[in-house]
Design a protein around this motif. Structure first.
Motif, PDB file in Angstrom:
ATOM      1  N   ASP A   6       3.061 -21.453  21.940  1.00 46.13           N
ATOM      2  CA  ASP A   6       3.373 -20.913  20.614  1.00 46.13           C
ATOM      3  C   ASP A   6       3.609 -19.404  20.656  1.00 46.13           C
ATOM      4  O   ASP A   6       4.508 -18.890  19.987  1.00 46.13           O
ATOM      5  CB  ASP A   6       2.262 -21.249  19.624  1.00 46.13           C
ATOM      6  CG  ASP A   6       2.219 -22.733  19.278  1.00 46.13           C
ATOM      7  OD1 ASP A   6       3.290 -23.374  19.293  1.00 46.13           O
ATOM      8  OD2 ASP A   6       1.128 -23.246  19.014  1.00 46.13           O
ATOM      9  N   ASP A  18       3.468 -10.418  11.752  1.00 49.01           N
ATOM     10  CA  ASP A  18       3.625 -11.871  11.702  1.00 49.01           C
ATOM     11  C   ASP A  18       2.258 -12.551  11.627  1.00 49.01           C
ATOM     12  O   ASP A  18       1.480 -12.516  12.582  1.00 49.01           O
ATOM     13  CB  ASP A  18       4.396 -12.331  12.946  1.00 49.01           C
ATOM     14  CG  ASP A  18       4.777 -13.788  12.911  1.00 49.01           C
ATOM     15  OD1 ASP A  18       3.883 -14.637  12.735  1.00 49.01           O
ATOM     16  OD2 ASP A  18       5.971 -14.081  13.087  1.00 49.01           O
ATOM     17  N   ASP A  19       1.981 -13.177  10.492  1.00 48.72           N
ATOM     18  CA  ASP A  19       0.673 -13.817  10.285  1.00 48.72           C
ATOM     19  C   ASP A  19       0.394 -14.921  11.294  1.00 48.72           C
ATOM     20  O   ASP A  19      -0.726 -15.042  11.797  1.00 48.72           O
ATOM     21  CB  ASP A  19       0.578 -14.394   8.867  1.00 48.72           C
ATOM     22  CG  ASP A  19       0.543 -13.312   7.804  1.00 48.72           C
ATOM     23  OD1 ASP A  19       0.159 -12.166   8.116  1.00 48.72           O
ATOM     24  OD2 ASP A  19       0.900 -13.615   6.649  1.00 48.72           O
ATOM     25  N   GLU A  20       1.402 -15.745  11.584  1.00 52.36           N
ATOM     26  CA  GLU A  20       1.211 -16.833  12.552  1.00 52.36           C
ATOM     27  C   GLU A  20       0.897 -16.273  13.930  1.00 52.36           C
ATOM     28  O   GLU A  20      -0.022 -16.742  14.614  1.00 52.36           O
ATOM     29  CB  GLU A  20       2.457 -17.721  12.615  1.00 52.36           C
ATOM     30  CG  GLU A  20       2.318 -18.854  13.608  1.00 52.36           C
ATOM     31  CD  GLU A  20       3.599 -19.654  13.812  1.00 52.36           C
ATOM     32  OE1 GLU A  20       3.516 -20.694  14.500  1.00 52.36           O
ATOM     33  OE2 GLU A  20       4.675 -19.255  13.321  1.00 52.36           O
TER      34      GLU A  20
END
Length: 120
Positions: free
Chosen positions: A17, A66-68
């Motif tokens: 990811d 970016d939060d993710e």
């Protein structure tokens, strides 16, 4: 040993990811190798950039924006630190800890922690 394998699988999965966000997409080769059981393929790619100032800057920027990505980095760091704690408890001479830090999962940890000024 079961816990170590589970944490390594988790770190490998998070690595895919992280690679996807850093590179804009998961390379077909990375996805294929991961699906065939190479759980650290993306982590190795991330680790290969440990000394690149551009990679550190990219991680820092993405972490802020970016939060993710921030959640994934935080999880990776937490899981690796938990693994290091378990290694220290099992091996007072810290040979296992040294091995983990010099392995690709440790190099990826160093890249991420350096980018966030958590490791000098």
């Amino acid at each position: 040993m079961h816990t170590v394998n589970r944490v390594l699988d988790t770190l490998g999965s998070i690595g895919v990811d992280l690679d996807r966000i850093l590179e804009g997409d998961v390379a077909a080769d990375i996805a294929r190798r991961f699906s065939k059981g190479d759980r650290t393929v993306a982590v190795r790619r991330l680790a290969s950039r440990v000394k690149e100032p551009v990679a550190i800057a990219n991680v820092r920027e993405l972490f802020e924006e970016d939060d993710e990505f921030r959640a994934l980095v935080t999880r990776y760091l937490r899981e690796f630190e938990r693994l290091m704690t378990q290694a220290s408890e099992a091996d007072p001479d810290e040979l296992l800890s040294a091995s983990l830090l010099t392995a690709d999962i440790g190099k990826a940890y160093l890249l991420l922690s350096r980018a966030l000024d958590r490791h000098k």
